[in-house]
Design an enzyme around this catalytic site. Structure first.
Site, PDB file in Angstrom:
ATOM      1  N   LYS A  17     -11.437  33.778 -44.454  1.00 12.95           N
ATOM      2  CA  LYS A  17     -11.099  35.198 -44.372  1.00 12.95           C
ATOM      3  C   LYS A  17     -12.272  36.147 -44.517  1.00 12.95           C
ATOM      4  O   LYS A  17     -13.106  35.984 -45.394  1.00 12.95           O
ATOM      5  CB  LYS A  17     -10.108  35.522 -45.489  1.00 12.95           C
ATOM      6  CG  LYS A  17      -8.768  34.888 -45.308  1.00 12.95           C
ATOM      7  CD  LYS A  17      -7.808  35.512 -46.290  1.00 12.95           C
ATOM      8  CE  LYS A  17      -6.538  34.709 -46.387  1.00 12.95           C
ATOM      9  NZ  LYS A  17      -6.007  34.764 -47.751  1.00 12.95           N
ATOM     10  N   GLY A  42     -16.257  31.537 -56.281  1.00 10.82           N
ATOM     11  CA  GLY A  42     -16.003  32.948 -56.578  1.00 10.82           C
ATOM     12  C   GLY A  42     -17.050  33.544 -57.502  1.00 10.82           C
ATOM     13  O   GLY A  42     -17.537  34.661 -57.283  1.00 10.82           O
ATOM     14  N   GLY A  75     -17.406  25.580 -54.133  1.00 11.65           N
ATOM     15  CA  GLY A  75     -16.191  25.381 -53.346  1.00 11.65           C
ATOM     16  C   GLY A  75     -16.407  24.449 -52.176  1.00 11.65           C
ATOM     17  O   GLY A  75     -17.098  23.441 -52.287  1.00 11.65           O
ATOM     18  N   ARG A 123     -18.250  18.866 -60.708  1.00 11.28           N
ATOM     19  CA  ARG A 123     -18.168  19.727 -61.892  1.00 11.28           C
ATOM     20  C   ARG A 123     -18.179  18.902 -63.178  1.00 11.28           C
ATOM     21  O   ARG A 123     -18.680  19.372 -64.201  1.00 11.28           O
ATOM     22  CB  ARG A 123     -16.915  20.604 -61.830  1.00 11.28           C
ATOM     23  CG  ARG A 123     -17.082  21.760 -60.866  1.00 11.28           C
ATOM     24  CD  ARG A 123     -15.844  22.605 -60.777  1.00 11.28           C
ATOM     25  NE  ARG A 123     -16.133  23.880 -60.131  1.00 11.28           N
ATOM     26  CZ  ARG A 123     -15.214  24.794 -59.856  1.00 11.28           C
ATOM     27  NH1 ARG A 123     -13.950  24.585 -60.164  1.00 11.28           N
ATOM     28  NH2 ARG A 123     -15.565  25.929 -59.279  1.00 11.28           N
TER      29      ARG A 123
HETATM   30  C1  3PG Z   1     -12.688  28.096 -59.328  1.00 15.24           C
HETATM   31  O1  3PG Z   1     -12.507  26.947 -58.950  1.00 15.24           O
HETATM   32  O2  3PG Z   1     -12.899  29.029 -58.544  1.00 15.24           O
HETATM   33  C2  3PG Z   1     -12.724  28.364 -60.799  1.00 15.24           C
HETATM   34  O3  3PG Z   1     -12.495  27.214 -61.527  1.00 15.24           O
HETATM   35  C3  3PG Z   1     -11.721  29.431 -61.140  1.00 15.24           C
HETATM   36  O4  3PG Z   1     -10.422  29.032 -60.781  1.00 15.24           O
HETATM   37  P1  3PG Z   1      -9.396  30.110 -60.277  1.00 15.24           P
HETATM   38  O5  3PG Z   1      -9.922  30.600 -58.937  1.00 15.24           O
HETATM   39  O6  3PG Z   1      -8.068  29.410 -60.152  1.00 15.24           O
HETATM   40  O7  3PG Z   1      -9.381  31.228 -61.273  1.00 15.24           O
END
Ligand code: 3PG
Ligand code: MG
Length: 410
Positions: free
Chosen positions: A207, A384, A359, A45
């Site tokens: 999940k 997300g 992720g 990132r």
């Molecule tokens: C992430 O890593 O999913 C984003 O930076 C958002 O972070 P958060 O899920 O803690 O809101």
């Protein structure tokens, strides 16, 4: 997702538009940290934020970077300072990165006042103030007073309606999107806008409940859905298989059945593991490969097996579009990393358009090696956020950049 009404940082930089301007760039430096040492374990990132920062520096802006890191509880800031991120950015770019010890108040004001054109500072963790997550207007107002121009490059946080990505941009007339945010939006749009067929989605991770909305919307577009990782156990259990001590979500068994029925009705081929690596516990250092019809009592599935790798591999080989989110097993642990790494390698060999949601799966691909990562068309920095986009949802951070929301501003 249309990008109408959204200016890019390049638009903002035209005709000296950023020269000597205090430019606030919201980045997503929410990087994974080693639990013991606190060291950054994946700096993607930070690396991905560099082109936008360089552009800003070369345009003569006074660059103010801001991010959240982790999910600090009120008053508990330990280990979540952005200082290591500032140090890494400095290492990677050679820029001196000034670090005020807060994101609002006197500390940043002072540092920003002293910034010269082309200099960079990184504000302290936005989430050290609870107002950030509350999308608080007064907090956003304080941030807005630090800058003349606003750029959002934090794709990973674009699905959060938080102050620095939602309330704040609407208070700054000159606002736009950074290079990373635009690249992410354009790449992911290719998955939604008439993707080339066959389209295969590969889902893993812990999940079913986290992925339910994305599964629903993927069923409308994909030809095959390969399911691995711990979430596959719930599907296997829903088919009546004995999964031993494997992690399952008991309350999601009916949901798993509904998903499989829907898939059948829509002609989507759902592929589940046919064999798995089992072990006695999460800290085992060896697994044994068994059929999903013969998972011994007292063991848990921690990775997909060889036949499953081959089965998913065939789908990957014939696909023209592939989306992958979520590891196939406990890949952080070497004995159970093979399935995840193999899927990464097979995707990398594909000549189709390949996208990896952020992720864990993105980290896994990078861990599988530079050559593997290079073979992927797009590795998203947002987990997300990429899922929400694929679900067809509007991202608050993107909507706030559109020029037609200006009137709501102040
Ligand atoms: C992430 O890593 O999913 C984003 O930076 C958002 O972070 P958060 O899920 O803690 O809101
Ligand atoms: Mg997250």
């Amino acid at each position: 997702m249309k990008l109408t009404g959204i200016r890019s940082i390049e638009d903002l930089a035209k005709d000296g538009g950023l020269t000597n301007k205090r430019l606030f760039i919201r980045v997503d430096y929410n990087v994974p940290l080693d639990k013991k040492t606190g060291e950054i374990t994946d700096d993607a990132r930070i690396r991905e934020s560099i082109p936008t920062i360089k552009l800003a520096v070369e345009a003569g802006a006074k660059v103010i970077l801001a991010s959240h890191l982790g999910r600090p509880k009120p008053g508990k800031h330990e280990g979540l300072s952005l200082e290591p991120c500032g140090a890494r950015l400095s290492e990677l770019t050679g820029y001196e990165v000034h670090l005020p010890d807060d994101c609002v108040g006197d500390a940043p004001k002072k540092v920003i006042q002293d910034l010269r054109a082309g200099q960079v500072c990184l504000l302290e963790n936005l989430r050290f103030h609870e107002e950030e997550e509350k999308d608080d207007e007064a907090f956003a107002r304080e941030l807005s007073e630090l800058c003349d121009v606003y750029v959002d490059d934090a794709f990973g946080a674009a699905h959060r309606a938080h102050a620095s990505v939602h309330a704040l941009p609407r208070m700054v007339r000159d606002r736009g999107a950074g290079l990373l945010l635009l690249r992410e939006l354009r790449s992911l749009a290719r998955l939604m806008d008439r993707p080339e067929k066959p389209y295969v989605a590969i889902l893993g991770g812990a999940k079913v409940s986290d992925k339910i909305d994305v599964v629903e919307s993927l069923l409308n577009v994909v030809d095959s859905l390969c399911i691995g990782g711990a979430m596959a156990n719930t599907f296997l259990a829903a088919l009546g298989k004995k999964v031993g001590l494997s992690k399952i979500e008991d309350d999601k068994l009916p949901l798993a059945r509904t998903i499989m029925d829907k898939a059948r009705n829509r002609g989507v081929n759902v592929l589940l593991p046919v064999d798995v690596l089992v072990a006695n516990g999460l800290d085992s250092n060896v697994g044994s490969e068994v059929s999903v019809d013969a998972i011994p009592d007292g063991t848990m599935a921690l990775d997909i097996g060889s036949k499953t790798i081959e089965l998913f591999g065939k789908e990957i080989a014939r696909a023209k579009t592939i989306f992958w989110n979520g590891p196939m097993g406990l890949f952080e642990s070497a004995p159970f990393s093979r399935g995840t790494f193999e899927i990464a390698r097979q995707m990398s060999r594909s000549e189709g358009f390949t996208v990896i949601g952020g992720g864990d799966s993105a980290a896994a691909v990078r861990k599988a090696g530079d050559d593997v990562a290079k073979g992927i068309s797009h590795i998203s920095t947002g987990g997300g956020a990429s899922l929400e986009l694929i679900e067809g949802r509007k991202l608050p951070g993107v909507e706030a950049l559109r020029s037609n929301v200006a009137e709501e501003a102040s």
